[in-house]
Design a protein around this motif. Sequence first.
Motif, PDB file in Angstrom:
ATOM      1  N   VAL A  93      -3.567   6.121   4.064  1.00 50.55           N
ATOM      2  CA  VAL A  93      -3.189   4.830   3.500  1.00 50.55           C
ATOM      3  C   VAL A  93      -4.041   4.584   2.272  1.00 50.55           C
ATOM      4  O   VAL A  93      -5.272   4.553   2.354  1.00 50.55           O
ATOM      5  CB  VAL A  93      -3.375   3.685   4.521  1.00 50.55           C
ATOM      6  N   ASP A  94      -3.368   4.447   1.123  1.00 47.83           N
ATOM      7  CA  ASP A  94      -4.053   4.253  -0.164  1.00 47.83           C
ATOM      8  C   ASP A  94      -5.213   5.218  -0.355  1.00 47.83           C
ATOM      9  O   ASP A  94      -6.316   4.836  -0.759  1.00 47.83           O
ATOM     10  CB  ASP A  94      -4.523   2.805  -0.319  1.00 47.83           C
ATOM     11  N   SER A 123       6.182   3.208   0.856  1.00 42.72           N
ATOM     12  CA  SER A 123       5.498   1.943   0.655  1.00 42.72           C
ATOM     13  C   SER A 123       5.392   1.207   1.982  1.00 42.72           C
ATOM     14  O   SER A 123       6.257   1.324   2.843  1.00 42.72           O
ATOM     15  CB  SER A 123       6.289   1.094  -0.350  1.00 42.72           C
ATOM     16  N   GLY A 124       4.296   0.442   2.111  1.00 38.65           N
ATOM     17  CA  GLY A 124       4.117  -0.384   3.289  1.00 38.65           C
ATOM     18  C   GLY A 124       3.666  -1.772   2.874  1.00 38.65           C
ATOM     19  O   GLY A 124       3.024  -1.949   1.839  1.00 38.65           O
ATOM     20  N   VAL A 170       2.068   0.923  10.936  1.00 36.65           N
ATOM     21  CA  VAL A 170       0.711   1.454  11.073  1.00 36.65           C
ATOM     22  C   VAL A 170      -0.170   0.312  11.563  1.00 36.65           C
ATOM     23  O   VAL A 170      -0.140  -0.783  11.008  1.00 36.65           O
ATOM     24  CB  VAL A 170       0.182   2.002   9.726  1.00 36.65           C
ATOM     25  N   GLU A 171      -0.953   0.591  12.603  1.00 31.83           N
ATOM     26  CA  GLU A 171      -1.805  -0.434  13.200  1.00 31.83           C
ATOM     27  C   GLU A 171      -3.279  -0.023  13.123  1.00 31.83           C
ATOM     28  O   GLU A 171      -3.895   0.292  14.144  1.00 31.83           O
ATOM     29  CB  GLU A 171      -1.379  -0.674  14.645  1.00 31.83           C
ATOM     30  N   PRO A 172      -3.895  -0.053  11.921  1.00 32.04           N
ATOM     31  CA  PRO A 172      -5.261   0.428  11.766  1.00 32.04           C
ATOM     32  C   PRO A 172      -6.305  -0.379  12.536  1.00 32.04           C
ATOM     33  O   PRO A 172      -7.353   0.144  12.896  1.00 32.04           O
ATOM     34  CB  PRO A 172      -5.518   0.359  10.270  1.00 32.04           C
ATOM     35  N   VAL A 183       0.859  -1.177   0.000  1.00 31.13           N
ATOM     36  CA  VAL A 183       0.000   0.000   0.000  1.00 31.13           C
ATOM     37  C   VAL A 183       0.898   1.230   0.000  1.00 31.13           C
ATOM     38  O   VAL A 183       2.072   1.154   0.349  1.00 31.13           O
ATOM     39  CB  VAL A 183      -0.945   0.042   1.227  1.00 31.13           C
ATOM     40  N   THR A 184       0.328   2.363  -0.391  1.00 29.49           N
ATOM     41  CA  THR A 184       1.037   3.632  -0.327  1.00 29.49           C
ATOM     42  C   THR A 184       0.616   4.345   0.952  1.00 29.49           C
ATOM     43  O   THR A 184      -0.576   4.485   1.229  1.00 29.49           O
ATOM     44  CB  THR A 184       0.715   4.509  -1.553  1.00 29.49           C
TER      45      THR A 184
END
Length: 140
Positions: A98-99, A67-68, A131-133, A41-42
């Motif tokens: 994120v994206d 990038s992730g 990142v911990e969504p 993902v971006t």
Amino acid sequence: SLPFWRRMGFEPIGPVSEWEEIPARRVLGRSFALPADLPRVTVEVGFYQERAVHVDGVEPFEVQTLSGAVATGGEIALERRVIGLSPDAGDLVVKLVVDGKVLCFDKAKYPKPEALGFWRTPDGAFVIDVVEPARTSGGD
């Protein structure tokens, strides 16, 4: 002495005056190897002055796009550490996208950025590696 410190890799933080102390920093980056088999993902991290939470149209003073890799549990491992430090005495505001989906636009010291993975260093910078969504209830 600013030209000397710039040659050493430092950059000024905030306004620079000829005869006053010049606050400066040198960021030592950290990169991470991402597993090749995970989807990408971006991720965009924007840093703003404190007034951005009260005034519309404030532009970020820094934006990093990277990038992730998305793990099975939804965590997003970033390709490099992102570090933000307020250029003035105000609270740092972060925007995490994120994206194309805004996950957060708030002061970095507040609970939502922390739940998303931002943490504070002893010198007051805010850092994010992952990142911990799943730890939050959704985007802003």
